[in-house]
Design a protein around this motif. Sequence first.
Motif, mmCIF file in Angstrom:
data_model
loop_
_atom_site.group_PDB
_atom_site.id
_atom_site.type_symbol
_atom_site.label_atom_id
_atom_site.label_comp_id
_atom_site.label_asym_id
_atom_site.label_seq_id
_atom_site.Cartn_x
_atom_site.Cartn_y
_atom_site.Cartn_z
ATOM 1 N N ILE A 40 0.862 -1.187 0.000
ATOM 2 C CA ILE A 40 0.000 0.000 0.000
ATOM 3 C C ILE A 40 0.898 1.236 0.000
ATOM 4 O O ILE A 40 1.805 1.346 0.820
ATOM 5 C CB ILE A 40 -0.953 -0.017 1.209
ATOM 6 C CG1 ILE A 40 -1.862 -1.250 1.130
ATOM 7 C CG2 ILE A 40 -1.777 1.271 1.275
ATOM 8 C CD1 ILE A 40 -2.735 -1.478 2.344
ATOM 9 N N THR A 41 0.625 2.161 -0.929
ATOM 10 C CA THR A 41 1.523 3.305 -1.120
ATOM 11 C C THR A 41 0.931 4.654 -0.731
ATOM 12 O O THR A 41 1.598 5.673 -0.871
ATOM 13 C CB THR A 41 1.988 3.371 -2.592
ATOM 14 O OG1 THR A 41 0.842 3.474 -3.444
ATOM 15 C CG2 THR A 41 2.798 2.149 -2.964
ATOM 16 N N ALA A 42 -0.305 4.678 -0.238
ATOM 17 C CA ALA A 42 -0.912 5.948 0.156
ATOM 18 C C ALA A 42 -1.955 5.710 1.241
ATOM 19 O O ALA A 42 -2.468 4.596 1.388
ATOM 20 C CB ALA A 42 -1.564 6.619 -1.054
ATOM 21 N N GLY A 43 -2.268 6.770 1.984
ATOM 22 C CA GLY A 43 -3.312 6.693 2.994
ATOM 23 C C GLY A 43 -2.810 6.204 4.340
ATOM 24 O O GLY A 43 -1.619 5.946 4.527
ATOM 25 N N PRO A 44 -3.724 6.035 5.287
ATOM 26 C CA PRO A 44 -3.339 5.655 6.644
ATOM 27 C C PRO A 44 -2.739 4.251 6.757
ATOM 28 O O PRO A 44 -2.076 3.944 7.738
ATOM 29 C CB PRO A 44 -4.642 5.755 7.447
ATOM 30 C CG PRO A 44 -5.739 5.874 6.466
ATOM 31 C CD PRO A 44 -5.149 6.323 5.165
ATOM 32 N N GLN A 45 -2.941 3.400 5.768
ATOM 33 C CA GLN A 45 -2.398 2.032 5.809
ATOM 34 C C GLN A 45 -1.081 1.912 5.025
ATOM 35 O O GLN A 45 -0.608 0.805 4.774
ATOM 36 C CB GLN A 45 -3.430 1.040 5.249
ATOM 37 C CG GLN A 45 -4.753 1.057 5.956
ATOM 38 C CD GLN A 45 -4.662 0.671 7.421
ATOM 39 O OE1 GLN A 45 -3.864 -0.173 7.805
ATOM 40 N NE2 GLN A 45 -5.482 1.303 8.256
ATOM 41 N N ILE A 46 -0.491 3.054 4.668
ATOM 42 C CA ILE A 46 0.733 3.059 3.856
ATOM 43 C C ILE A 46 1.794 2.128 4.450
ATOM 44 O O ILE A 46 1.969 2.057 5.662
ATOM 45 C CB ILE A 46 1.286 4.500 3.698
ATOM 46 C CG1 ILE A 46 2.370 4.539 2.618
ATOM 47 C CG2 ILE A 46 1.789 5.045 5.016
ATOM 48 C CD1 ILE A 46 2.751 5.963 2.210
ATOM 49 N N GLY A 47 2.432 1.376 3.561
ATOM 50 C CA GLY A 47 3.488 0.461 3.988
ATOM 51 C C GLY A 47 3.009 -0.949 4.290
ATOM 52 O O GLY A 47 3.803 -1.884 4.280
ATOM 53 N N LYS A 48 1.713 -1.123 4.556
ATOM 54 C CA LYS A 48 1.200 -2.475 4.808
ATOM 55 C C LYS A 48 1.150 -3.246 3.493
ATOM 56 O O LYS A 48 1.129 -2.674 2.417
ATOM 57 C CB LYS A 48 -0.185 -2.427 5.450
ATOM 58 C CG LYS A 48 -0.144 -1.965 6.885
ATOM 59 C CD LYS A 48 -1.457 -2.213 7.571
ATOM 60 C CE LYS A 48 -1.363 -1.818 9.036
ATOM 61 N NZ LYS A 48 -2.611 -2.095 9.743
ATOM 62 N N ARG A 49 1.126 -4.564 3.616
ATOM 63 C CA ARG A 49 1.134 -5.414 2.437
ATOM 64 C C ARG A 49 -0.163 -6.210 2.315
ATOM 65 O O ARG A 49 -0.782 -6.568 3.312
ATOM 66 C CB ARG A 49 2.323 -6.362 2.489
ATOM 67 C CG ARG A 49 3.611 -5.614 2.227
ATOM 68 C CD ARG A 49 4.842 -6.469 2.441
ATOM 69 N NE ARG A 49 6.065 -5.794 2.089
ATOM 70 C CZ ARG A 49 6.603 -4.738 2.684
ATOM 71 N NH1 ARG A 49 5.982 -4.183 3.693
ATOM 72 N NH2 ARG A 49 7.734 -4.222 2.284
#
Length: 144
Positions: free
Chosen positions: A49-58
């Motif tokens: 995930i590259t945007a928003g509050p969950q950025i960095g999660k897979r």
Amino acid sequence: MKLTANDNTAPGGKTQAPPAGMYLCEIQSVKKALSKVKATPYLAVRFKITAGPQIGKRLFDRAYLTESATWRIINLMLAAGHHKGTELDTDDPTDLMNKFQGRALFVTTADDEYNKMIDGKQVVEVGYKVVAYDSTEAQQDGAD
């Protein structure tokens, strides 16, 4: 060993899946694999995930390589920016990575419950499933 506690860890040390929703993602990898029970071939797709509050999660998905599921792989190809008529060799790891790695797309997830055998007992686990792929162009066109 140094550890940092955070809100993303579920009991048992698993990272919690992001809530159901639509996420702007980048495809990190696509590899061919076989299911454990029936040895059905599938593409294992890994997103970040590259945007928003969950950025960095897979997020992870399996696109099975069966006649009845080819639509799913075609939707993934189109969402990743490929045009109709683009060919894909699912037996060629280089072709898979060249066609997908680094491509941006929207991934929509939904909550999912599934049965799992743990120590001979059937347990219901809660997770997510990928329900749709959308191209970034489709989202921009719809925003007008």
